[in-house]
Write a protein that holds these residues in place. Structure first.
Motif, PDB file in Angstrom:
ATOM      1  N   HIS A  33      -0.345   2.575  18.520  1.00  0.00           N
ATOM      2  CA  HIS A  33       0.354   1.530  17.770  1.00  0.00           C
ATOM      3  C   HIS A  33      -0.633   0.486  17.237  1.00  0.00           C
ATOM      4  O   HIS A  33      -0.534   0.060  16.082  1.00  0.00           O
ATOM      5  N   ILE A  34      -1.598   0.083  18.079  1.00  0.00           N
ATOM      6  CA  ILE A  34      -2.625  -0.878  17.663  1.00  0.00           C
ATOM      7  C   ILE A  34      -3.383  -0.358  16.446  1.00  0.00           C
ATOM      8  O   ILE A  34      -3.598  -1.074  15.456  1.00  0.00           O
ATOM      9  N   LEU A  35      -3.822   0.898  16.527  1.00  0.00           N
ATOM     10  CA  LEU A  35      -4.615   1.477  15.445  1.00  0.00           C
ATOM     11  C   LEU A  35      -3.833   1.501  14.138  1.00  0.00           C
ATOM     12  O   LEU A  35      -4.348   1.077  13.090  1.00  0.00           O
ATOM     13  N   VAL A  36      -2.594   1.980  14.171  1.00  0.00           N
ATOM     14  CA  VAL A  36      -1.799   2.084  12.945  1.00  0.00           C
ATOM     15  C   VAL A  36      -1.464   0.693  12.406  1.00  0.00           C
ATOM     16  O   VAL A  36      -1.490   0.461  11.190  1.00  0.00           O
ATOM     17  N   LYS A  37      -1.183  -0.244  13.304  1.00  0.00           N
ATOM     18  CA  LYS A  37      -0.895  -1.621  12.874  1.00  0.00           C
ATOM     19  C   LYS A  37      -2.103  -2.228  12.165  1.00  0.00           C
ATOM     20  O   LYS A  37      -1.958  -2.878  11.115  1.00  0.00           O
ATOM     21  N   CYS A  38      -3.289  -2.028  12.710  1.00  0.00           N
ATOM     22  CA  CYS A  38      -4.506  -2.536  12.073  1.00  0.00           C
ATOM     23  C   CYS A  38      -4.740  -1.848  10.734  1.00  0.00           C
ATOM     24  O   CYS A  38      -5.172  -2.488   9.763  1.00  0.00           O
ATOM     25  N   ALA A  39      -4.464  -0.550  10.662  1.00  0.00           N
ATOM     26  CA  ALA A  39      -4.617   0.180   9.401  1.00  0.00           C
ATOM     27  C   ALA A  39      -3.703  -0.403   8.324  1.00  0.00           C
ATOM     28  O   ALA A  39      -4.133  -0.620   7.180  1.00  0.00           O
ATOM     29  N   HIS A  40      -2.455  -0.687   8.681  1.00  0.00           N
ATOM     30  CA  HIS A  40      -1.522  -1.258   7.713  1.00  0.00           C
ATOM     31  C   HIS A  40      -1.974  -2.646   7.263  1.00  0.00           C
ATOM     32  O   HIS A  40      -1.901  -2.970   6.065  1.00  0.00           O
ATOM     33  N   LEU A  41      -2.459  -3.454   8.195  1.00  0.00           N
ATOM     34  CA  LEU A  41      -2.934  -4.788   7.847  1.00  0.00           C
ATOM     35  C   LEU A  41      -4.138  -4.714   6.919  1.00  0.00           C
ATOM     36  O   LEU A  41      -4.225  -5.451   5.921  1.00  0.00           O
ATOM     37  N   PRO A  81       0.812  -1.228   0.000  1.00  0.00           N
ATOM     38  CA  PRO A  81       0.000   0.000   0.000  1.00  0.00           C
ATOM     39  C   PRO A  81       0.840   1.269   0.000  1.00  0.00           C
ATOM     40  O   PRO A  81       0.431   2.276  -0.581  1.00  0.00           O
ATOM     41  N   PHE A  82       2.014   1.217   0.625  1.00  0.00           N
ATOM     42  CA  PHE A  82       2.837   2.417   0.724  1.00  0.00           C
ATOM     43  C   PHE A  82       3.357   2.859  -0.642  1.00  0.00           C
ATOM     44  O   PHE A  82       3.509   4.054  -0.904  1.00  0.00           O
ATOM     45  N   GLU A  83       3.637   1.891  -1.522  1.00  0.00           N
ATOM     46  CA  GLU A  83       4.136   2.218  -2.855  1.00  0.00           C
ATOM     47  C   GLU A  83       3.043   2.762  -3.764  1.00  0.00           C
ATOM     48  O   GLU A  83       3.330   3.325  -4.823  1.00  0.00           O
ATOM     49  N   ASN A  84       1.780   2.600  -3.370  1.00  0.00           N
ATOM     50  CA  ASN A  84       0.667   3.026  -4.200  1.00  0.00           C
ATOM     51  C   ASN A  84       0.032   4.339  -3.728  1.00  0.00           C
ATOM     52  O   ASN A  84      -0.994   4.754  -4.252  1.00  0.00           O
ATOM     53  N   ARG A  85       0.640   4.967  -2.743  1.00  0.00           N
ATOM     54  CA  ARG A  85       0.130   6.258  -2.296  1.00  0.00           C
ATOM     55  C   ARG A  85       0.570   7.346  -3.277  1.00  0.00           C
ATOM     56  O   ARG A  85       1.702   7.370  -3.729  1.00  0.00           O
ATOM     57  N   SER A 106      -4.192   3.951   1.652  1.00  0.00           N
ATOM     58  CA  SER A 106      -4.201   4.584   2.967  1.00  0.00           C
ATOM     59  C   SER A 106      -5.616   4.619   3.518  1.00  0.00           C
ATOM     60  O   SER A 106      -6.596   4.522   2.759  1.00  0.00           O
ATOM     61  N   LEU A 107      -5.723   4.759   4.826  1.00  0.00           N
ATOM     62  CA  LEU A 107      -7.022   4.772   5.498  1.00  0.00           C
ATOM     63  C   LEU A 107      -7.030   5.830   6.588  1.00  0.00           C
ATOM     64  O   LEU A 107      -6.043   5.999   7.316  1.00  0.00           O
ATOM     65  N   SER A 108      -8.145   6.515   6.716  1.00  0.00           N
ATOM     66  CA  SER A 108      -8.340   7.408   7.852  1.00  0.00           C
ATOM     67  C   SER A 108      -8.784   6.578   9.056  1.00  0.00           C
ATOM     68  O   SER A 108      -9.035   5.371   8.946  1.00  0.00           O
ATOM     69  N   LEU A 155      -1.513  12.215  10.041  1.00  0.00           N
ATOM     70  CA  LEU A 155      -0.059  12.335   9.954  1.00  0.00           C
ATOM     71  C   LEU A 155       0.541  11.159   9.190  1.00  0.00           C
ATOM     72  O   LEU A 155       1.382  11.338   8.304  1.00  0.00           O
ATOM     73  N   GLU A 156       0.105   9.950   9.528  1.00  0.00           N
ATOM     74  CA  GLU A 156       0.643   8.752   8.889  1.00  0.00           C
ATOM     75  C   GLU A 156       0.299   8.721   7.404  1.00  0.00           C
ATOM     76  O   GLU A 156       1.129   8.335   6.569  1.00  0.00           O
ATOM     77  N   ASN A 157      -0.904   9.128   7.051  1.00  0.00           N
ATOM     78  CA  ASN A 157      -1.346   9.098   5.655  1.00  0.00           C
ATOM     79  C   ASN A 157      -0.602  10.094   4.781  1.00  0.00           C
ATOM     80  O   ASN A 157      -0.586   9.954   3.553  1.00  0.00           O
ATOM     81  N   ASN A 158      -0.017  11.119   5.393  1.00  0.00           N
ATOM     82  CA  ASN A 158       0.694  12.138   4.618  1.00  0.00           C
ATOM     83  C   ASN A 158       2.197  11.907   4.580  1.00  0.00           C
ATOM     84  O   ASN A 158       2.934  12.749   4.051  1.00  0.00           O
ATOM     85  N   MET A 159       2.666  10.771   5.122  1.00  0.00           N
ATOM     86  CA  MET A 159       4.099  10.514   5.183  1.00  0.00           C
ATOM     87  C   MET A 159       4.654   9.984   3.866  1.00  0.00           C
ATOM     88  O   MET A 159       4.005   9.207   3.165  1.00  0.00           O
ATOM     89  N   LYS A 160       5.876  10.376   3.578  1.00  0.00           N
ATOM     90  CA  LYS A 160       6.593   9.834   2.427  1.00  0.00           C
ATOM     91  C   LYS A 160       6.983   8.384   2.687  1.00  0.00           C
ATOM     92  O   LYS A 160       6.991   7.555   1.784  1.00  0.00           O
ATOM     93  N   THR A 161       7.329   8.051   3.937  1.00  0.00           N
ATOM     94  CA  THR A 161       7.704   6.679   4.318  1.00  0.00           C
ATOM     95  C   THR A 161       6.869   6.247   5.526  1.00  0.00           C
ATOM     96  O   THR A 161       7.366   6.245   6.657  1.00  0.00           O
ATOM     97  N   PRO A 162       5.590   5.893   5.311  1.00  0.00           N
ATOM     98  CA  PRO A 162       4.701   5.571   6.435  1.00  0.00           C
ATOM     99  C   PRO A 162       5.129   4.349   7.237  1.00  0.00           C
ATOM    100  O   PRO A 162       4.748   4.210   8.402  1.00  0.00           O
ATOM    101  N   GLN A 163       5.933   3.460   6.640  1.00  0.00           N
ATOM    102  CA  GLN A 163       6.412   2.291   7.374  1.00  0.00           C
ATOM    103  C   GLN A 163       7.321   2.681   8.534  1.00  0.00           C
ATOM    104  O   GLN A 163       7.573   1.877   9.435  1.00  0.00           O
TER     105      GLN A 163
END
Length: 434
Positions: A72-80, A13-17, A89-91, A239-247
């Protein structure tokens, strides 16, 4: 393995933002610290007053760890879910909706309710935070002006004077362009906190003069204040959705762990030293305890007021994003005029709320208890339960299930007790004014 499964597994998903103005790790760290270092840090000595010196110290560290873990839980679930559903990306509300829609059969029908609940609490939380910021700015400005002009105007006049400059700064629509304001705010907060620590460490009394633990009935005020101060979950997904390197956002070390470690340490230091210094005289904002006659003390009030004023835009970004996303279809192209009108209307609303409720202590507790107990503790735990119900599962002995039940119960207790106490305080304050 089927071809579809292979395609999903290979999807990154990060490469497709596709971002017009992506933020760097440093930009994101600055925004994260700024999102946390708001008016809440000034209320930390009051939180320790409601908890006791040593209990407050330990409990603040514990709540800081819990809040960071829930983010951390929220962002981890978003990435999954991004990987699983092949979405870049997801809000926050997207995460809740997709988790429920793809979760167990019994919860799938509630996916719209999940999205609506997240959006509602985010708007209430961050709009409330914006109003709280205005009360802090106006209260400190009033104290400085009163000292030098021998006047005593109502704090509501100072709140209303903030309306015009707030409208101007909040017409900026891109998060990337708010970075300079966050940098300025962080510098000013840093200088201000340094001066506060200087005052709180002068002629400091022995720790034996302060109670180690406060009466139980005051604990909800402590909980609500600390949750409000430390919880930054409302702006995390933006913040995470606007990152160049969200990982790089989560991990060890990641932007989240570095930023929150710094924030928790700073908040704990200010709370501990502030309450140790002023004891029962501790006020709703530590700046109000600083000596009125000292120029340096007056300067720090102005510095932090300006910093919190600039922080308003970051807090305002998310509720505006949510409201605009859900209303823009009602307007014909071009929509710029409509968006600017909504921005002006929402800024005006936060000013009106602040002017109506200038008693900051119960306000802070209410926002922390009602919104942040749900957003910061309960919702991430529920989302993880729904997301992990099948794969990768709840782990050995269902530890993920039991851990999240504890987080949910912790949030429920904070919600009920904090709400009750803050409403009682509000009622008493209104009766006194009448």
């Amino acid at each position: 393995m089927s071809q579809d499964t292979e395609t999903i597994d290979l999807y990154n998903p990060f490469e497709n933002r596709r971002l017009t103005h992506p933020t760097t790790n440093v930009d994101t760290l600055i925004h994260l610290i700024k999102g946390s270092l708001g008016s809440g840090i000034l209320a930390m000595p009051l939180a320790f007053k409601n908890a006791g010196l040593w209990f407050g110290l330990g409990a603040t560290f514990a709540i800081g760890v819990i809040c960071t873990y829930c983010i951390h839980i929220l962002v981890k679930c978003a990435h999954l879910l991004c990987h699983r559903e092949r979405i870049p990306s997801l809000s926050f509300s997207d995460v809740a909706e997709i988790a429920f829609r793809t979760g167990p059969d019994k919860v799938k029908k509630y996916f719209r309710m999940a999205r609506f609940s997240i959006d509602l609490f985010l708007v209430l939380d961050l709009m409330g935070c914006c109003s709280i910021y205005l009360v802090f700015v106006a209260t400190n400005a009033k104290q400085v002006v009163d000292h030098y002009t021998q006047s005593d105007y109502n704090v509501r006049y100072y709140i209303l004077l903030l309306l015009a400059p707030l409208i101007c700064i909040n017409l900026i629509r891109e998060l990337k362009f708010l970075t300079p304001f966050s940098i300025i705010a962080n510098i000013l907060i840093g200088i201000g906190v340094g001066i506060i620590i200087y005052y709180t460490t002068r002629n400091i009394p022995p720790v034996s003069e302060r109670p180690a633990i406060a009466p139980l009935y005051r604990m909800p005020m402590f909980f609500g204040t600390v949750i409000f101060a430390l919880e930054v979950i409302g702006v995390v997904m933006s913040l995470e959705n606007n990152m160049k390197t969200p990982q790089s956002f989560i991990g060890c070390p990641g932007v989240l762990s570095i930023g929150m470690s710094f924030v928790v340490l700073l908040y704990t230091s200010v709370g501990f030293l502030g309450y140790l210094k002023y004891g029962d005289e501790t006020k709703s904002s530590i700046t109000l305890n600083l000596p009125v006659e000292d120029f340096l003390a007056q300067a720090v009030k102005i510095l932090i007021s300006v910093a919190i004023f600039f922080s308003y835009s970051l807090q305002f970004y998310v509720p505006m994003e949510i409201i605009w996303r859900n209303t823009k279809h009602n307007f014909e192209e071009p929509r710029d005029a409509a968006e600017y009108a909504i921005r002006i209307g929402l800024v005006t609303l936060t000013v009106a709320i602040a002017a109506f409720l200038p008693n900051i202590g119960p306000f802070v507790t209410l926002i922390g208890a009602v919104c942040l107990s749900t957003l910061g503790l309960m919702f991430p735990a529920i989302i993880e339960l729904v997301t992990y119900y099948e794969q990768p599962g709840y782990g050995s002995c269902y530890w993920v299930l039991w851990k999240n039940i504890v987080l949910i119960l912790f949030g429920v207790v904070g919600f009920i007790t904090g709400t009750y106490v803050s409403i009682v305080e509000f009622t008493q304050h209104l009766e006194e004014e009448i």
